[in-house]
Scaffold this motif. Structure first.
Motif, mmCIF file in Angstrom:
data_model
loop_
_atom_site.group_PDB
_atom_site.id
_atom_site.type_symbol
_atom_site.label_atom_id
_atom_site.label_comp_id
_atom_site.label_asym_id
_atom_site.label_seq_id
_atom_site.Cartn_x
_atom_site.Cartn_y
_atom_site.Cartn_z
ATOM 1 N N GLY A 1 -71.417 -23.184 14.595
ATOM 2 C CA GLY A 1 -70.376 -22.177 14.757
ATOM 3 C C GLY A 1 -69.075 -22.638 14.145
ATOM 4 O O GLY A 1 -68.006 -22.530 14.746
ATOM 5 N N ARG A 2 -69.164 -23.133 12.910
ATOM 6 C CA ARG A 2 -67.999 -23.732 12.274
ATOM 7 C C ARG A 2 -67.892 -23.300 10.820
ATOM 8 O O ARG A 2 -68.882 -23.200 10.102
ATOM 9 C CB ARG A 2 -68.075 -25.254 12.359
ATOM 10 N N ILE A 3 -66.666 -23.039 10.409
ATOM 11 C CA ILE A 3 -66.369 -22.725 9.010
ATOM 12 C C ILE A 3 -65.367 -23.742 8.498
ATOM 13 O O ILE A 3 -64.395 -24.068 9.178
ATOM 14 C CB ILE A 3 -65.783 -21.306 8.872
ATOM 15 N N THR A 4 -65.603 -24.246 7.297
ATOM 16 C CA THR A 4 -64.656 -25.159 6.677
ATOM 17 C C THR A 4 -64.154 -24.544 5.378
ATOM 18 O O THR A 4 -64.937 -24.277 4.464
ATOM 19 C CB THR A 4 -65.299 -26.526 6.366
ATOM 20 N N LEU B 1 -57.917 -30.214 0.395
ATOM 21 C CA LEU B 1 -57.530 -29.805 1.735
ATOM 22 C C LEU B 1 -58.708 -29.108 2.399
ATOM 23 O O LEU B 1 -59.270 -28.166 1.844
ATOM 24 C CB LEU B 1 -56.329 -28.858 1.689
ATOM 25 N N ASN B 2 -59.106 -29.615 3.568
ATOM 26 C CA ASN B 2 -60.191 -29.022 4.341
ATOM 27 C C ASN B 2 -59.633 -28.524 5.665
ATOM 28 O O ASN B 2 -59.021 -29.292 6.400
ATOM 29 C CB ASN B 2 -61.289 -30.057 4.639
ATOM 30 N N VAL B 3 -59.847 -27.266 5.962
ATOM 31 C CA VAL B 3 -59.408 -26.705 7.231
ATOM 32 C C VAL B 3 -60.650 -26.297 8.020
ATOM 33 O O VAL B 3 -61.429 -25.445 7.582
ATOM 34 C CB VAL B 3 -58.473 -25.493 7.037
ATOM 35 N N VAL B 4 -60.843 -26.943 9.152
ATOM 36 C CA VAL B 4 -62.038 -26.713 9.974
ATOM 37 C C VAL B 4 -61.724 -25.678 11.050
ATOM 38 O O VAL B 4 -60.736 -25.803 11.783
ATOM 39 C CB VAL B 4 -62.519 -28.032 10.611
ATOM 40 N N ILE B 5 -62.591 -24.674 11.145
ATOM 41 C CA ILE B 5 -62.335 -23.512 11.987
ATOM 42 C C ILE B 5 -63.552 -23.204 12.855
ATOM 43 O O ILE B 5 -64.681 -23.195 12.372
ATOM 44 C CB ILE B 5 -62.045 -22.274 11.108
#
Length: 244
Positions: A113-116, A135-139
């Motif tokens: 259940g994760r989007i990067t 840049l990686n943003v983990v959501i």
């Protein structure tokens, strides 16, 4: 191509650079007509096509198995999606701007259940790597309907190529309290110039609605009304030249 003939955008950091709306602090929409009339018409044609696609979406439940630890790999959203087109200024990069050119992709790990969101910044013409390389943003991604995904921002990972003048690759992890990747980019661009930027407004709730989805193409619209068109490079060979 129109881009080669008419040029590209010059979108820079913050409100003054055209990334963020002054009042709402939401990502600005790109004005394609600011490049040329042909560029504007081409963008309009893409958006008309996405409307037609939305009316013929072959996937009844795009969020199926999103967050399912046992069946997540069967989710139609699962996998790596590279950006083809967007109206969002904060996801639009070009070499003739302070931010520099970059490529963006979206990696969905449906099992977790994760989007990067991944932004890879390009090197300069002479091969010099930018200070901020990636840049990686983990959501966290939570299905709240057949087509809507709510986003809860977890943390960001910034990959640098220099450490106070020394050529050395290192990473910095920080929590992300708001749904604006651009805030992080602004922060990292200012940190070595000792600049400051303050934003007091509370951002809107983050989500996107899937308008069209098959095994090659994905179209979604964010809560800020920005459109994203993405493709799976390994599944759609014809799209590869536009993803490189």
């Amino acid at each position: 191509t129109i881009k080669e003939r008419d040029g590209d955008f010059s979108i820079d950091f913050g409100v003054k650079g055209g990334e963020i709306d002054k009042k709402s602090r939401a990502p600005q929409k790109v004005n394609f007509y600011s490049i040329s009339n042909d560029a504007g018409k081409a963008a309009d044609a893409i958006m008309e096509t996405t409307n037609e696609l939305a009316n013929n979406n072959p996937t009844d439940e795009p969020t199926l198995h999103l967050g399912d630890k046992e069946k997540g790999d069967q989710s139609p959203l699962n996998g790596e999606w590279k950006l083809l087109f967007t109206t969002a200024a904060d996801a639009t990069f070009s070499k003739n701007s302070t931010r520099g050119d970059a490529r963006a992709k979206n990696v969905v790990d449906a099992t977790r259940g994760r989007i990067t969101n991944v932004i890879d910044f390009a090197s300069s013409k002479d091969g010099t790597e930018p200070l901020l390389k990636q840049l990686n943003v983990v959501i966290g991604a939570i299905p709240v309907g057949k087509s809507r995904v709510e986003l809860r921002f977890r943390y960001a990972k910034a990959v640098f190529t220099r450490f106070f003048g020394w050529k050395r690759r290192w990473s910095l992890y920080i929590p992300v309290p708001a749904p604006f990747v651009t805030r992080l980019i602004v922060f990292f661009s200012r940190i070595f110039r000792f600049g400051k930027e303050t934003e007091k407004r509370v951002p809107p709730k983050a989500y996107f609605d899937v308008l069209y989805l098959d095994d090659q193409l994905r179209v979604h619209r964010t809560g800020e009304d920005n459109l994203f068109v993405q493709a799976k490079e390994d599944a759609w060979e014809e799209a590869r030249p536009f993803l490189a």
